[in-house]
Design a protein around this motif. Structure first.
Motif, PDB file in Angstrom:
ATOM      1  N   ILE A  42      19.987 -85.130  -1.893  1.00 32.70           N
ATOM      2  CA  ILE A  42      19.716 -84.664  -0.523  1.00 32.70           C
ATOM      3  C   ILE A  42      18.896 -85.715   0.218  1.00 32.70           C
ATOM      4  CG2 ILE A  42      18.385 -82.979   0.832  1.00 32.70           C
ATOM      5  CD1 ILE A  42      19.399 -80.831  -1.151  1.00 32.70           C
ATOM      6  N   HIS A  43      17.917 -86.283  -0.473  1.00 28.12           N
ATOM      7  CA  HIS A  43      17.106 -87.339   0.151  1.00 28.12           C
ATOM      8  C   HIS A  43      17.967 -88.551   0.491  1.00 28.12           C
ATOM      9  CE1 HIS A  43      14.420 -90.874   0.215  1.00 28.12           C
ATOM     10  NE2 HIS A  43      13.686 -90.063   0.955  1.00 28.12           N
ATOM     11  N   ALA A  44      18.745 -89.015  -0.476  1.00 24.30           N
ATOM     12  CA  ALA A  44      19.536 -90.232  -0.292  1.00 24.30           C
ATOM     13  C   ALA A  44      20.614 -90.088   0.779  1.00 24.30           C
ATOM     14  CB  ALA A  44      20.177 -90.635  -1.622  1.00 24.30           C
ATOM     15  N   HIS A  45      21.256 -88.928   0.834  1.00 30.40           N
ATOM     16  CA  HIS A  45      22.423 -88.790   1.703  1.00 30.40           C
ATOM     17  C   HIS A  45      22.182 -87.997   2.987  1.00 30.40           C
ATOM     18  CE1 HIS A  45      24.940 -90.707  -1.285  1.00 30.40           C
ATOM     19  NE2 HIS A  45      24.363 -89.947  -2.192  1.00 30.40           N
ATOM     20  N   LEU A  46      21.179 -87.151   3.013  1.00 27.23           N
ATOM     21  CA  LEU A  46      20.941 -86.347   4.204  1.00 27.23           C
ATOM     22  C   LEU A  46      19.637 -86.712   4.913  1.00 27.23           C
ATOM     23  CD1 LEU A  46      22.182 -82.875   2.892  1.00 27.23           C
ATOM     24  CD2 LEU A  46      23.409 -84.528   4.322  1.00 27.23           C
ATOM     25  N   ILE A  47      18.543 -86.710   4.187  1.00 27.85           N
ATOM     26  CA  ILE A  47      17.255 -87.004   4.829  1.00 27.85           C
ATOM     27  C   ILE A  47      17.245 -88.433   5.373  1.00 27.85           C
ATOM     28  CG2 ILE A  47      14.773 -87.304   4.443  1.00 27.85           C
ATOM     29  CD1 ILE A  47      14.897 -84.861   2.566  1.00 27.85           C
ATOM     30  N   ARG A  48      17.662 -89.386   4.570  1.00 26.21           N
ATOM     31  CA  ARG A  48      17.668 -90.787   5.033  1.00 26.21           C
ATOM     32  C   ARG A  48      18.654 -91.008   6.172  1.00 26.21           C
ATOM     33  NH1 ARG A  48      17.972 -94.649   0.054  1.00 26.21           N
ATOM     34  NH2 ARG A  48      18.011 -96.150   1.751  1.00 26.21           N
ATOM     35  N   ALA A  49      19.678 -90.142   6.284  1.00 26.33           N
ATOM     36  CA  ALA A  49      20.662 -90.264   7.365  1.00 26.33           C
ATOM     37  C   ALA A  49      20.267 -89.464   8.600  1.00 26.33           C
ATOM     38  CB  ALA A  49      22.025 -89.808   6.863  1.00 26.33           C
ATOM     39  N   GLY A  50      19.092 -88.801   8.563  1.00 27.94           N
ATOM     40  CA  GLY A  50      18.641 -88.019   9.707  1.00 27.94           C
ATOM     41  C   GLY A  50      19.350 -86.683   9.853  1.00 27.94           C
ATOM     42  N   LYS A  51      19.924 -86.173   8.768  1.00 26.76           N
ATOM     43  CA  LYS A  51      20.641 -84.894   8.797  1.00 26.76           C
ATOM     44  C   LYS A  51      19.861 -83.787   8.096  1.00 26.76           C
ATOM     45  CE  LYS A  51      25.037 -87.215   9.056  1.00 26.76           C
ATOM     46  NZ  LYS A  51      26.335 -87.451   8.457  1.00 26.76           N
ATOM     47  N   LYS A  58      -0.353 -78.452   3.840  1.00 31.43           N
ATOM     48  CA  LYS A  58      -1.430 -78.795   2.907  1.00 31.43           C
ATOM     49  C   LYS A  58      -2.693 -78.027   3.248  1.00 31.43           C
ATOM     50  CE  LYS A  58       0.257 -83.482   2.074  1.00 31.43           C
ATOM     51  NZ  LYS A  58      -0.070 -84.918   2.147  1.00 31.43           N
ATOM     52  N   LYS A  59      -3.470 -77.783   2.223  1.00 32.90           N
ATOM     53  CA  LYS A  59      -4.796 -77.162   2.379  1.00 32.90           C
ATOM     54  C   LYS A  59      -5.802 -78.186   1.882  1.00 32.90           C
ATOM     55  CE  LYS A  59      -7.990 -73.720   2.015  1.00 32.90           C
ATOM     56  NZ  LYS A  59      -9.073 -73.942   2.907  1.00 32.90           N
ATOM     57  N   ASP A  60      -6.614 -78.698   2.797  1.00 31.23           N
ATOM     58  CA  ASP A  60      -7.595 -79.727   2.452  1.00 31.23           C
ATOM     59  C   ASP A  60      -6.954 -80.879   1.690  1.00 31.23           C
ATOM     60  OD1 ASP A  60      -9.638 -78.195   3.662  1.00 31.23           O
ATOM     61  OD2 ASP A  60      -9.893 -77.031   1.817  1.00 31.23           O
ATOM     62  N   GLY A  61      -5.734 -81.269   2.101  1.00 30.57           N
ATOM     63  CA  GLY A  61      -5.032 -82.398   1.498  1.00 30.57           C
ATOM     64  C   GLY A  61      -4.151 -82.060   0.305  1.00 30.57           C
ATOM     65  N   THR A  62      -4.257 -80.841  -0.208  1.00 29.63           N
ATOM     66  CA  THR A  62      -3.452 -80.429  -1.359  1.00 29.63           C
ATOM     67  C   THR A  62      -2.183 -79.726  -0.878  1.00 29.63           C
ATOM     68  OG1 THR A  62      -5.427 -80.105  -2.713  1.00 29.63           O
ATOM     69  CG2 THR A  62      -3.426 -78.974  -3.439  1.00 29.63           C
ATOM     70  N   PRO A  63      -0.980 -80.172  -1.299  1.00 31.80           N
ATOM     71  CA  PRO A  63       0.263 -79.504  -0.885  1.00 31.80           C
ATOM     72  C   PRO A  63       0.322 -78.062  -1.399  1.00 31.80           C
ATOM     73  CG  PRO A  63       0.717 -81.669  -1.817  1.00 31.80           C
ATOM     74  CD  PRO A  63      -0.730 -81.362  -2.098  1.00 31.80           C
ATOM     75  N   ILE A  64       0.557 -77.123  -0.484  1.00 32.86           N
ATOM     76  CA  ILE A  64       0.628 -75.709  -0.866  1.00 32.86           C
ATOM     77  C   ILE A  64       1.957 -75.069  -0.465  1.00 32.86           C
ATOM     78  CG2 ILE A  64      -1.878 -75.422  -0.852  1.00 32.86           C
ATOM     79  CD1 ILE A  64      -1.610 -73.971   1.856  1.00 32.86           C
ATOM     80  N   ASN A  65       2.800 -75.794   0.257  1.00 28.31           N
ATOM     81  CA  ASN A  65       4.118 -75.306   0.640  1.00 28.31           C
ATOM     82  C   ASN A  65       4.949 -76.522   1.030  1.00 28.31           C
ATOM     83  OD1 ASN A  65       6.355 -73.839   1.462  1.00 28.31           O
ATOM     84  ND2 ASN A  65       5.254 -72.580   2.931  1.00 28.31           N
ATOM     85  N   ALA A  66       6.234 -76.450   0.746  1.00 27.32           N
ATOM     86  CA  ALA A  66       7.148 -77.523   1.123  1.00 27.32           C
ATOM     87  C   ALA A  66       8.498 -76.905   1.441  1.00 27.32           C
ATOM     88  CB  ALA A  66       7.279 -78.537  -0.011  1.00 27.32           C
ATOM     89  N   MET A  67       9.231 -77.549   2.341  1.00 33.30           N
ATOM     90  CA  MET A  67      10.540 -77.018   2.714  1.00 33.30           C
ATOM     91  C   MET A  67      11.478 -78.148   3.124  1.00 33.30           C
ATOM     92  SD  MET A  67      11.422 -73.904   5.331  1.00 33.30           S
ATOM     93  CE  MET A  67      11.000 -74.709   6.860  1.00 33.30           C
ATOM     94  N   ILE A  68      12.682 -78.099   2.571  1.00 36.40           N
ATOM     95  CA  ILE A  68      13.739 -79.013   2.992  1.00 36.40           C
ATOM     96  C   ILE A  68      14.641 -78.234   3.935  1.00 36.40           C
ATOM     97  CG2 ILE A  68      15.795 -80.280   2.273  1.00 36.40           C
ATOM     98  CD1 ILE A  68      14.331 -80.932  -0.336  1.00 36.40           C
ATOM     99  N   SER A  69      14.864 -78.790   5.115  1.00 31.48           N
ATOM    100  CA  SER A  69      15.723 -78.164   6.115  1.00 31.48           C
ATOM    101  C   SER A  69      16.898 -79.076   6.400  1.00 31.48           C
ATOM    102  CB  SER A  69      14.934 -77.898   7.400  1.00 31.48           C
ATOM    103  OG  SER A  69      13.851 -77.031   7.128  1.00 31.48           O
ATOM    104  N   LEU A  70      18.039 -78.459   6.686  1.00 32.50           N
ATOM    105  CA  LEU A  70      19.269 -79.185   6.973  1.00 32.50           C
ATOM    106  C   LEU A  70      19.632 -79.012   8.439  1.00 32.50           C
ATOM    107  CD1 LEU A  70      21.273 -77.898   3.865  1.00 32.50           C
ATOM    108  CD2 LEU A  70      19.804 -79.921   4.005  1.00 32.50           C
ATOM    109  N   PHE A  71      20.304 -80.006   8.994  1.00 31.88           N
ATOM    110  CA  PHE A  71      20.761 -79.949  10.384  1.00 31.88           C
ATOM    111  C   PHE A  71      22.282 -79.870  10.380  1.00 31.88           C
ATOM    112  CE2 PHE A  71      17.194 -83.315  10.909  1.00 31.88           C
ATOM    113  CZ  PHE A  71      16.219 -82.366  10.673  1.00 31.88           C
ATOM    114  N   SER A  72      22.829 -78.890  11.081  1.00 33.21           N
ATOM    115  CA  SER A  72      24.278 -78.733  11.158  1.00 33.21           C
ATOM    116  C   SER A  72      24.652 -78.358  12.586  1.00 33.21           C
ATOM    117  CB  SER A  72      24.760 -77.653  10.184  1.00 33.21           C
ATOM    118  OG  SER A  72      26.154 -77.472  10.292  1.00 33.21           O
ATOM    119  N   GLY A  73      25.151 -79.315  13.322  1.00 34.40           N
ATOM    120  CA  GLY A  73      25.509 -79.060  14.715  1.00 34.40           C
ATOM    121  C   GLY A  73      24.293 -78.604  15.499  1.00 34.40           C
TER     122      GLY A  73
END
Length: 187
Positions: A42-51, A58-73
């Motif tokens: 997903i990183h190589a083919h979608l995120i790097r392509a802007g898709k 983060k809470k005080d610099g510590t990651p507490i949630n993450a989300m990958i979102s996709l763009f379609s039209g």
């Protein structure tokens, strides 16, 4: 006020952070995690392509949630989320959705597609309605061989309850190492 921040991190290092959180989230829910290779692709083919994009809370610099979102039209699709229940009182999911909805609107997306859910997932449906989500019916067609019954793929259905209760008890490292194989068998 609670030291919670939001940022986009479309780097491969961001994917590493995402995957560590994702494995813990899925394990705690009793769901096998997808293999890490999926997110590398997903990183190589979608995120790097802007898709697609990766967002972190983060809470005080510590990651507490993450989300990958996709763009379609015209649609912004929050596809893979990794909230950590231990941080629930800091409202990381609310921070994530607030900022990604705002970003999607500013960048011309007409739809924020919360995705499909089972009618049994009442808490999740309530959460999506809180953000203005509108439920639309989805239909699927299944074809069986010689009159077999159509399998129930609803992950919140009774068939999955036992599997989830067992999977929750596995160490996170075992869940991670077996997750890719299990998810391939289930698809």
């Amino acid at each position: 006020r609670q030291g919670v921040t939001f940022e986009f991190d479309n780097t491969i290092e961001g994917i590493e952070i995402f995957y560590r959180l994702f494995v813990r989230t899925r394990s705690s829910m009793g769901i096998p995690p997808f293999p890490r290779a999926l997110f590398s692709e997903i990183h190589a083919h979608l995120i790097r392509a802007g898709k697609a994009c990766l967002a972190l809370v983060k809470k005080d610099g510590t990651p507490i949630n993450a989300m990958i979102s996709l763009f379609s039209g015209e649609s912004f699709i929050p596809a893979y989320a990794a909230p950590q229940n231990v941080w629930r009182k800091c409202y990381p999911s609310e921070v994530m959705f607030w900022h990604t909805i705002e970003w999607a609107a500013k960048h011309g997306f007409r739809y924020y597609d919360f995705g499909a859910d089972s009618p049994r997932q009442t808490g999740l449906l309530r959460f999506k309605r809180k953000w203005g989500g509108i439920q639309h019916p989805m239909y699927s067609v299944s074809r069986t061989y010689r009159g077999e019954t159509v399998p129930d793929f609803d992950s919140s259905g009774p068939a999955f309850v036992l599997m989830r209760s067992v999977w929750k008890r596995l160490p996170v490292s075992l869940s991670q190492s077996m997750g890719g194989w299990i998810t391939k068998q289930m698809s």
